[in-house]
Design a protein around this motif. Structure first.
Motif, mmCIF file in Angstrom:
data_model
loop_
_atom_site.group_PDB
_atom_site.id
_atom_site.type_symbol
_atom_site.label_atom_id
_atom_site.label_comp_id
_atom_site.label_asym_id
_atom_site.label_seq_id
_atom_site.Cartn_x
_atom_site.Cartn_y
_atom_site.Cartn_z
ATOM 1 N N LEU A 204 0.779 -1.192 0.102
ATOM 2 C CA LEU A 204 0.174 -0.067 -0.015
ATOM 3 C C LEU A 204 0.919 1.145 0.040
ATOM 4 C CD1 LEU A 204 -2.836 -1.284 2.639
ATOM 5 C CD2 LEU A 204 -2.637 -1.642 0.168
ATOM 6 N N ASP A 205 1.195 1.725 -1.338
ATOM 7 C CA ASP A 205 2.250 2.897 -1.318
ATOM 8 C C ASP A 205 1.333 4.243 -1.253
ATOM 9 O OD1 ASP A 205 4.614 4.143 -1.764
ATOM 10 O OD2 ASP A 205 4.016 4.208 -3.986
ATOM 11 N N GLY A 206 1.663 4.958 -0.340
ATOM 12 C CA GLY A 206 1.154 6.143 -0.229
ATOM 13 C C GLY A 206 0.271 6.520 1.045
ATOM 14 N N ILE A 207 0.620 5.691 2.199
ATOM 15 C CA ILE A 207 0.192 5.811 3.455
ATOM 16 C C ILE A 207 0.954 7.100 4.315
ATOM 17 C CG2 ILE A 207 -0.037 4.796 5.754
ATOM 18 C CD1 ILE A 207 -1.957 3.494 3.889
ATOM 19 N N ASN A 208 0.306 7.837 4.557
ATOM 20 C CA ASN A 208 0.564 9.013 5.302
ATOM 21 C C ASN A 208 1.326 8.807 6.888
ATOM 22 O OD1 ASN A 208 -1.646 10.510 3.422
ATOM 23 N ND2 ASN A 208 0.498 11.211 3.227
ATOM 24 N N VAL A 209 0.253 8.099 7.571
ATOM 25 C CA VAL A 209 0.286 7.566 9.106
ATOM 26 C C VAL A 209 -0.120 6.503 9.463
ATOM 27 C CG1 VAL A 209 -0.690 8.654 11.156
ATOM 28 C CG2 VAL A 209 -0.196 10.236 9.433
ATOM 29 N N GLU A 210 0.575 5.852 10.294
ATOM 30 C CA GLU A 210 0.343 4.276 10.421
ATOM 31 C C GLU A 210 -0.058 4.472 12.092
ATOM 32 O OE1 GLU A 210 2.684 0.588 11.166
ATOM 33 O OE2 GLU A 210 2.904 1.171 9.282
ATOM 34 N N ILE A 211 -1.158 3.799 12.516
ATOM 35 C CA ILE A 211 -1.496 3.932 13.749
ATOM 36 C C ILE A 211 -1.775 2.381 14.310
ATOM 37 C CG2 ILE A 211 -3.410 4.391 15.375
ATOM 38 C CD1 ILE A 211 -3.693 7.037 13.809
ATOM 39 N N GLN A 212 -1.340 2.058 15.614
ATOM 40 C CA GLN A 212 -1.482 0.781 16.017
ATOM 41 C C GLN A 212 -2.434 0.812 17.361
ATOM 42 O OE1 GLN A 212 2.038 -1.703 16.657
ATOM 43 N NE2 GLN A 212 3.009 -0.817 14.835
#
Length: 155
Positions: free
Chosen positions: A117-125
């Protein structure tokens, strides 16, 4: 990809439609056997009828209390001088209430989907429901002084 779980091609296709064409407001993924598959992709037209608050509520309702999920949500915010902006946020939902093996499979399989998934700005767990709250997520993704774009439901 140490878990042996892979993301099917439809996962990438739908994500690209969300990212480039804004076809979806959000997509939720789950692990089915050895594949990451789409659980729900909410189309933008449906989201517009629901309004932005109900759309986010629908999104977080797709994260079961005792099972893991992945999700991508297209957040809109107003940064003031820079105008309306969007950020694609990737969620890893591995609740503390899920069996430990399931949590480990979701955590160890995250790279199988994230690298596609290219283009994710932020990752949240997230491990508990309070971490999914709109205010908590918004604080992590938006610049200081930005406000969420709230859209009323359309008839």
């Amino acid at each position: 990809m140490a878990s042996g779980v892979t993301a099917v091609n439809d996962v990438v296709t739908q994500f690209e439609e969300l990212k480039l064409r804004r076809k979806y407001a959000f997509i939720v993924y789950k692990i089915d056997g050895s594949n990451i598959v789409t659980s729900l992709a909410l189309e933008k037209e449906v989201a517009e009828k629901l309004g932005s608050e109900a759309t986010y509520e629908k999104f977080i309702s797709e994260f079961p209390e005792n099972e893991g999920r992945y999700g991508v949500y297209d957040f809109e915010y107003d940064s003031g001088a820079d105008g309306i902006r969007n950020k694609l946020v990737f969620f890893l939902w591995a609740p503390d209430t899920a069996p430990i093996k399931a949590r480990m499979v979701y955590a160890s399989s995250k790279q199988a989907i994230r690298q596609r998934l290219d283009g994710i700005n932020v990752e949240i767990q997230c491990t508990e429901a309070s971490e999914l709250a709109h205010e908590v997520v918004f604080e992590k993704l938006a610049p200081k002084g930005a406000v969420p774009v709230v859209k009323a439901p359309k008839a």
